[in-house]
Design a protein around this motif. Structure first.
Motif, PDB file in Angstrom:
ATOM      1  N   CYS A 100       8.521 -29.489  43.892  1.00 38.87           N
ATOM      2  CA  CYS A 100       8.567 -29.741  42.442  1.00 38.87           C
ATOM      3  C   CYS A 100       8.969 -28.473  41.697  1.00 38.87           C
ATOM      4  N   ARG A 101       8.404 -27.341  42.107  1.00 34.69           N
ATOM      5  CA  ARG A 101       8.750 -26.058  41.478  1.00 34.69           C
ATOM      6  C   ARG A 101      10.237 -25.772  41.619  1.00 34.69           C
ATOM      7  N   ARG A 102      10.766 -25.995  42.829  1.00 34.36           N
ATOM      8  CA  ARG A 102      12.198 -25.756  43.064  1.00 34.36           C
ATOM      9  C   ARG A 102      13.048 -26.754  42.275  1.00 34.36           C
ATOM     10  N   HIS A 138      20.834 -21.579  25.055  1.00 32.35           N
ATOM     11  CA  HIS A 138      19.614 -21.951  25.767  1.00 32.35           C
ATOM     12  C   HIS A 138      18.419 -21.190  25.205  1.00 32.35           C
ATOM     13  N   ARG A 155      15.274 -22.730  23.097  1.00 32.59           N
ATOM     14  CA  ARG A 155      13.904 -22.496  23.582  1.00 32.59           C
ATOM     15  C   ARG A 155      13.044 -21.866  22.486  1.00 32.59           C
ATOM     16  N   ARG A 193      20.590 -24.504  31.492  1.00 25.57           N
ATOM     17  CA  ARG A 193      21.018 -23.183  31.002  1.00 25.57           C
ATOM     18  C   ARG A 193      22.538 -23.023  31.145  1.00 25.57           C
ATOM     19  N   VAL A 198      12.269 -28.285  39.410  1.00 21.77           N
ATOM     20  CA  VAL A 198      12.218 -27.905  37.994  1.00 21.77           C
ATOM     21  C   VAL A 198      13.132 -26.711  37.747  1.00 21.77           C
ATOM     22  N   ALA A 199      13.106 -25.740  38.632  1.00 23.61           N
ATOM     23  CA  ALA A 199      13.981 -24.563  38.486  1.00 23.61           C
ATOM     24  C   ALA A 199      15.447 -24.973  38.522  1.00 23.61           C
ATOM     25  N   ALA A 200      15.801 -25.906  39.395  1.00 22.33           N
ATOM     26  CA  ALA A 200      17.198 -26.364  39.483  1.00 22.33           C
ATOM     27  C   ALA A 200      17.622 -27.079  38.204  1.00 22.33           C
ATOM     28  N   GLN A 246      16.315 -26.682  35.204  1.00 21.96           N
ATOM     29  CA  GLN A 246      16.398 -25.679  34.147  1.00 21.96           C
ATOM     30  C   GLN A 246      17.662 -24.834  34.280  1.00 21.96           C
ATOM     31  N   ALA A 247      18.039 -24.499  35.488  1.00 18.16           N
ATOM     32  CA  ALA A 247      19.263 -23.715  35.700  1.00 18.16           C
ATOM     33  C   ALA A 247      20.488 -24.505  35.253  1.00 18.16           C
ATOM     34  N   GLU A 291      16.591 -35.021  41.193  1.00 17.22           N
ATOM     35  CA  GLU A 291      16.430 -33.796  41.999  1.00 17.22           C
ATOM     36  C   GLU A 291      15.303 -33.977  43.013  1.00 17.22           C
TER      37      GLU A 291
END
Length: 141
Positions: free
Chosen positions: A104-106, A124, A128, A116, A108-110, A112-113, A22
């Motif tokens: 990096c934030r975006r 999920h 967690r 999920r 990580v969010a991708a 994680q999405a 990513e």
């Protein structure tokens, strides 16, 4: 039967590889998950002490120093003296580092999405909660 530790390690490796891919797609091909973790733990306005970064990441100060060295060579962070303690150093994001941290934030969010979606919402959340419980149990020991 695969034991829990091997499953967790395999899942960690898969998520780490997904994060690296990513980040590469976002124009940061030489960043590793450890780089992203550190960048995301640096306080944007005030910077963060090396010891605090180590605590947040759950690693030694020496390990954090290696990653900070790598990020400093890439122009993403800089070390400055801590005004409250002359012996300590504060790690601060450079302008390029702030841009990278946002990516990096975006990223990580991708990741994680995707995780999920692959597991479904209920699984999920259950995973967690189970992992958080394991961590709490470990910290109490």
């Amino acid at each position: 039967d695969i034991d829990l530790a091997r499953l967790l390690l395999g899942a960690h490796r898969a998520l780490t590889a997904d994060l690296a891919a990513e980040l590469e797609e976002r124009g940061w091909p030489d960043l590793r998950a450890s780089h992203a973790t550190l960048l995301l733990n640096v306080d944007r306005r005030t910077g963060t002490r090396l010891t605090e970064l180590a605590r947040r990441a759950g690693v030694t100060k020496q390990a954090v120093m290696v990653v900070v060295d790598e990020l400093e060579m890439r122009g993403l962070v800089r070390r400055t003296p801590d005004l409250d303690d002359g012996r300590a150093k504060v790690v601060r994001l450079t302008a390029r580092g702030r841009t990278c941290a946002a990516e990096c934030r975006r990223a990580v969010a991708a990741v994680q999405a995707r995780a999920r979606r692959a597991l479904g919402g209920r699984r999920h959340e259950g995973l967690r909660e189970a992992l958080e419980l394991l961590l709490e149990t470990e910290e109490e020991s």
